[in-house]
Design an enzyme around this catalytic site. Structure first.
Site, PDB file in Angstrom:
ATOM      1  N   HIS A  20       1.058   5.331 -13.425  1.00 13.55           N
ATOM      2  CA  HIS A  20      -0.060   5.869 -14.221  1.00 13.55           C
ATOM      3  C   HIS A  20       0.256   5.761 -15.718  1.00 13.55           C
ATOM      4  O   HIS A  20      -0.581   5.371 -16.530  1.00 13.55           O
ATOM      5  CB  HIS A  20      -0.294   7.354 -13.898  1.00 13.55           C
ATOM      6  CG  HIS A  20      -0.767   7.635 -12.518  1.00 13.55           C
ATOM      7  ND1 HIS A  20      -0.151   8.548 -11.687  1.00 13.55           N
ATOM      8  CD2 HIS A  20      -1.816   7.138 -11.802  1.00 13.55           C
ATOM      9  CE1 HIS A  20      -0.801   8.607 -10.537  1.00 13.55           C
ATOM     10  NE2 HIS A  20      -1.814   7.764 -10.574  1.00 13.55           N
ATOM     11  N   LYS A  46      -3.300  15.587   1.734  1.00 12.39           N
ATOM     12  CA  LYS A  46      -3.266  16.598   2.789  1.00 12.39           C
ATOM     13  C   LYS A  46      -2.284  17.698   2.434  1.00 12.39           C
ATOM     14  O   LYS A  46      -2.517  18.860   2.724  1.00 12.39           O
ATOM     15  CB  LYS A  46      -2.910  15.958   4.132  1.00 12.39           C
ATOM     16  CG  LYS A  46      -4.000  15.052   4.647  1.00 12.39           C
ATOM     17  CD  LYS A  46      -3.812  14.718   6.124  1.00 12.39           C
ATOM     18  CE  LYS A  46      -4.856  13.718   6.593  1.00 12.39           C
ATOM     19  NZ  LYS A  46      -4.545  12.349   6.131  1.00 12.39           N
ATOM     20  N   ARG A  95      -3.469  -1.897  -8.092  1.00  9.85           N
ATOM     21  CA  ARG A  95      -2.112  -2.335  -7.770  1.00  9.85           C
ATOM     22  C   ARG A  95      -2.113  -3.560  -6.875  1.00  9.85           C
ATOM     23  O   ARG A  95      -1.294  -4.449  -6.997  1.00  9.85           O
ATOM     24  CB  ARG A  95      -1.349  -1.203  -7.065  1.00  9.85           C
ATOM     25  CG  ARG A  95      -1.052  -0.050  -7.973  1.00  9.85           C
ATOM     26  CD  ARG A  95      -0.701   1.170  -7.182  1.00  9.85           C
ATOM     27  NE  ARG A  95      -1.824   1.543  -6.323  1.00  9.85           N
ATOM     28  CZ  ARG A  95      -1.896   2.643  -5.619  1.00  9.85           C
ATOM     29  NH1 ARG A  95      -0.885   3.479  -5.612  1.00  9.85           N
ATOM     30  NH2 ARG A  95      -2.953   2.922  -4.887  1.00  9.85           N
ATOM     31  N   SER A 133       1.190   8.152  -5.923  1.00 14.08           N
ATOM     32  CA  SER A 133       1.534   9.577  -5.942  1.00 14.08           C
ATOM     33  C   SER A 133       1.864  10.064  -4.537  1.00 14.08           C
ATOM     34  O   SER A 133       2.772  10.872  -4.344  1.00 14.08           O
ATOM     35  CB  SER A 133       0.358  10.402  -6.486  1.00 14.08           C
ATOM     36  OG  SER A 133       0.098  10.063  -7.814  1.00 14.08           O
TER      37      SER A 133
END
Ligand code: PNS
Length: 169
Positions: A20, A46, A95, A133
């Site tokens: 990022h 989650k 990406r 992430s």
């Protein structure tokens, strides 16, 4: 400044990675200011690592020396937020080809919601193309070394949450 060029860089940033950061710094070469817009709902996560407030505070700390970067939370539609903030440019990192379909759908949906918005995709440095992430969260949760993947303040907070092993020391 009336003609200021502002790019909005939206995402969950749970947490902000060096991938990022690479996009933010590339973006700063193109525009006057980058608005990192952190989504209130990180629905794909989650097991989130950080709350919205934590993600905002942590990301602000990373850019505390960069006056051209502002970090703000948002909820609701991204285009409504962009319009309120006077930003007509959305930036997203791409990406791999696997990112493309979802990103393309979002870009076209955002543009049909607000035709004045433009979306640009930027490629990160090649050594970050595998980084996400969710992978950082998973590796950290399992006690792996993530020191090469996140800025120092993020590493410090991951170590607080998941233990010192994540620093590789
Ligand atoms: O980092 P992420 O989780 O891939 O970011 C996704 C995000 C937050 C950019 C996207 O879910 C979003 O824009 N959410 C805000 C709600 C919205 O505007 N949805 C319609 C998008 S087409």
């Amino acid at each position: 400044m009336v003609d200021e060029r502002i790019a909005i860089y939206p995402g969950s940033f749970d947490p902000l990675t060096l991938g990022h950061d690479d996009i933010v710094r590339r973006c700063l070469r193109l525009v006057d200011r980058v608005l990192i817009a952190i989504a209130a709902s990180a629905s794909e996560a989650k097991s989130p690592a950080f709350s919205l407030d934590e993600r905002v505070e942590l990301t602000r700390e990373v850019y505390s020396d960069e006056p051209r970067v502002e970090v703000v939370p948002f909820e609701g539609l991204l285009v409504d937020f962009a319009r309120r903030r006077g930003a007509r440019l959305i930036v997203r990192g791409l990406r791999a080809v696997s990112d493309f379909e979802y990103e393309f759908q979002m870009a076209l949906m955002n543009r049909s919601l607000w035709p004045e918005i433009e979306v640009i995709f930027m490629a990160p440095a090649s050594n970050y193309t595998f980084l996400s992430s969710s992978l950082v969260r998973e590796v950290a949760r399992l006690g792996g070394d993530v020191s090469g993947f996140v800025p120092l303040p993020v590493l410090r907070e991951l170590a607080r949450v998941y233990g010192a092993a994540v620093t590789g020391e």
